[in-house]
Design an enzyme around this catalytic site. Sequence first.
Site, PDB file in Angstrom:
ATOM      1  N   ASN A   7       1.015  -1.075   0.151  1.00 33.52           N
ATOM      2  CA  ASN A   7      -0.328  -0.743  -0.027  1.00 33.52           C
ATOM      3  C   ASN A   7       0.951   0.977   0.115  1.00 33.52           C
ATOM      4  OD1 ASN A   7      -2.216   2.201   0.564  1.00 33.52           O
ATOM      5  ND2 ASN A   7      -2.796   1.321   2.393  1.00 33.52           N
ATOM      6  N   ARG A  98      -1.962  -2.327  -3.716  1.00 28.32           N
ATOM      7  CA  ARG A  98      -3.708  -1.120  -3.268  1.00 28.32           C
ATOM      8  C   ARG A  98      -3.945  -0.231  -4.701  1.00 28.32           C
ATOM      9  NH1 ARG A  98      -4.811   3.335   1.022  1.00 28.32           N
ATOM     10  NH2 ARG A  98      -7.514   3.520   0.234  1.00 28.32           N
ATOM     11  N   HIS A 187     -13.045   3.056  -0.424  1.00 29.76           N
ATOM     12  CA  HIS A 187     -12.927   1.599   0.767  1.00 29.76           C
ATOM     13  C   HIS A 187     -14.050   0.535   0.006  1.00 29.76           C
ATOM     14  CE1 HIS A 187     -13.563   5.009   4.316  1.00 29.76           C
ATOM     15  NE2 HIS A 187     -12.196   4.948   4.245  1.00 29.76           N
ATOM     16  N   ASN A 218     -11.683   7.095   9.984  1.00 31.45           N
ATOM     17  CA  ASN A 218     -11.412   8.207  10.167  1.00 31.45           C
ATOM     18  C   ASN A 218     -11.622   8.780   9.192  1.00 31.45           C
ATOM     19  OD1 ASN A 218      -9.748  10.415  11.515  1.00 31.45           O
ATOM     20  ND2 ASN A 218      -8.045   9.517  11.483  1.00 31.45           N
ATOM     21  N   ARG A 248     -13.665  15.356   7.300  1.00 32.14           N
ATOM     22  CA  ARG A 248     -13.558  16.049   6.148  1.00 32.14           C
ATOM     23  C   ARG A 248     -15.617  16.578   6.817  1.00 32.14           C
ATOM     24  NH1 ARG A 248     -12.009  10.946   3.373  1.00 32.14           N
ATOM     25  NH2 ARG A 248     -10.038  10.596   4.295  1.00 32.14           N
ATOM     26  N   GLU A 341     -15.269  -0.934  15.044  1.00 27.31           N
ATOM     27  CA  GLU A 341     -15.008  -2.301  15.738  1.00 27.31           C
ATOM     28  C   GLU A 341     -14.776  -1.973  16.783  1.00 27.31           C
ATOM     29  OE1 GLU A 341     -11.461  -3.805  13.369  1.00 27.31           O
ATOM     30  OE2 GLU A 341     -12.345  -3.265  11.742  1.00 27.31           O
ATOM     31  N   GLU A 392      -8.453  -5.001   4.806  1.00 25.11           N
ATOM     32  CA  GLU A 392      -8.101  -4.902   3.518  1.00 25.11           C
ATOM     33  C   GLU A 392      -7.081  -5.958   2.425  1.00 25.11           C
ATOM     34  OE1 GLU A 392      -8.853  -0.955   4.998  1.00 25.11           O
ATOM     35  OE2 GLU A 392      -9.313  -0.400   2.349  1.00 25.11           O
TER      36      GLU A 392
HETATM   37  P1  ADP Z   1      -7.837   5.000   9.201  1.00 25.30           P
HETATM   38  O1  ADP Z   1      -9.185   5.560   8.358  1.00 25.30           O
HETATM   39  O2  ADP Z   1      -6.948   6.446   9.485  1.00 25.30           O
HETATM   40  O3  ADP Z   1      -7.845   4.019   8.487  1.00 25.30           O
HETATM   41  P2  ADP Z   1      -8.869   3.884  11.639  1.00 25.30           P
HETATM   42  O4  ADP Z   1     -10.034   2.971  10.929  1.00 25.30           O
HETATM   43  O5  ADP Z   1      -7.293   3.325  12.068  1.00 25.30           O
HETATM   44  O6  ADP Z   1      -8.687   5.316  10.559  1.00 25.30           O
HETATM   45  O7  ADP Z   1      -9.382   4.120  12.478  1.00 25.30           O
HETATM   46  C1  ADP Z   1      -9.396   5.714  13.267  1.00 25.30           C
HETATM   47  C2  ADP Z   1     -10.490   5.628  14.698  1.00 25.30           C
HETATM   48  O8  ADP Z   1     -10.505   5.243  15.077  1.00 25.30           O
HETATM   49  C3  ADP Z   1     -10.343   7.263  14.693  1.00 25.30           C
HETATM   50  O9  ADP Z   1     -10.909   8.360  15.364  1.00 25.30           O
HETATM   51  C4  ADP Z   1     -10.657   6.465  16.587  1.00 25.30           C
HETATM   52  O10 ADP Z   1      -9.927   7.494  17.403  1.00 25.30           O
HETATM   53  C5  ADP Z   1     -11.429   5.099  16.136  1.00 25.30           C
HETATM   54  N1  ADP Z   1     -10.694   4.467  17.794  1.00 25.30           N
HETATM   55  C6  ADP Z   1      -9.338   3.300  17.499  1.00 25.30           C
HETATM   56  N2  ADP Z   1     -10.141   2.436  18.575  1.00 25.30           N
HETATM   57  C7  ADP Z   1     -10.729   3.515  19.463  1.00 25.30           C
HETATM   58  C8  ADP Z   1     -12.282   2.888  20.751  1.00 25.30           C
HETATM   59  N3  ADP Z   1     -11.445   1.551  21.460  1.00 25.30           N
HETATM   60  N4  ADP Z   1     -13.150   3.250  20.788  1.00 25.30           N
HETATM   61  C9  ADP Z   1     -13.859   4.529  19.673  1.00 25.30           C
HETATM   62  N5  ADP Z   1     -12.928   5.177  18.892  1.00 25.30           N
HETATM   63  C10 ADP Z   1     -11.851   4.336  18.564  1.00 25.30           C
END
Ligand code: ADP
Length: 408
Positions: A7, A98, A187, A218, A248, A341, A392
């Site tokens: 990636n 990717r 996605h 995010n 965003r 998750e 992914e």
């Molecule tokens: P990206 O789009 O950067 O791949 P991720 O899928 O890693 O993002 O998700 C990041 C988000 O997940 C952030 O907002 C982070 O705060 C949130 N997150 C991770 N663990 C938790 C948790 N235990 N509770 C709430 N939010 C979480």
Amino acid sequence: MKVLVLNSGSSSVKFQFYDTSLEAIKGGSEKQLAKGIVEKIGEKTSIRKIECNGKPPYKKEDPIADHTQAIRTIIDMLSDSEYGIIKDKTEIDAVGHRVVHGGETFTHSCLIDEKVYDKIKECIPLAPLHNPHNIKGYEISRDLLGKTPHVAVFDTAFHQTMAPSAFIYALPYDYYEKKRIRRYGFHGTSHRFVARRVGRLFNLAKDAFNVITAHLGNGASIAAVAKGKVVDTSMGFTPLEGLVMGTRCGDIDPAILMYLQENDGVNVAGLNKVLNKQSGLIGISGISNDMRELEKAAAENNARAKLAIDIFCYRIRKYIGAYAVAMGGVDFIVFTAGIGENSHIIRGEASKGLEAIGAKVDEAKNKSLNGKEGVFSTEDSKVKLCVIPTNEEILIAHDTVEAVSGLL
Ligand code: ADP
């Protein structure tokens, strides 16, 4: 077959290395051999990290000048006698890449040959910040690995099944015909992974159920997948449309942009910065784009953190309602990615009122599921609410094996 998944982004290259085969894909017995990252490429403090199966993790900070050096570093780390996992690069049987944008050309993953390579390059204007780096990853690994086959897996491909009623914007038709401005969706690999996982978990053929998949990281997007095909998705021409995200804005009235230009003298670069970097959760709360921080602040009664969470969850519920109708009914709603998750709070809030479409939350089950796969709806819920961690990279590895085997 040993597959390297790359990636390649603007300042980092993430990688995973799998041992898999067509049989392993069917039985879910593929093995992850290694994963890691080279980040802050071009800076003095570049970081290289690798963790191989059964070996201690390795990390080093020293300058890595460019992507060529980064990918060479990845191959060297994989082949290291102490912390690596292969003897040399000849053990890499195939590489899966990717690729963010496949335009309207790519409806599924495919082996990269000269023609495919040219067509991916033609998609650069649609994703100028992403595709050039994805292509660079391919070019460099092709040059380093000789005859090894390479496969491109597109974020947009899964969404190519949408009907014109879902993907055409109500702009002059020329904008679609001549400029290719339309909804593409992103996605796609994550939405496809979790939709496929529903079929495997509940032993259903992919054309036997309708699922709404909410990828909440995010970046966040939601998709309506009816009988294995995407009917609609929230991200559009770019990944800015749709749900509220970390930084965003998602859906807004486009007239706001004209208003800001006319009254505040904001230019295009300024608008880009506001909409992509200063909006969403961080813009509303003024605290953070990290949901964990917002949940903490909301628990301490911070009004703007609560508001940001309310807007985030309301938008998700609104889309779920719309998509349930768009598909003529829904059987499963899946939450995935960092927030989906791990946050029972957001899953609970986003599922409020979904009784109207037959989805009832079991709060105890919801709380028990953070980070785990499972169902959090009540026994009598008509629609099953699920958490499914996304992966992914593994789907890129699967597609690579299938494409190399001539099955795609
Ligand atoms: P990206 O789009 O950067 O791949 P991720 O899928 O890693 O993002 O998700 C990041 C988000 O997940 C952030 O907002 C982070 O705060 C949130 N997150 C991770 N663990 C938790 C948790 N235990 N509770 C709430 N939010 C979480």
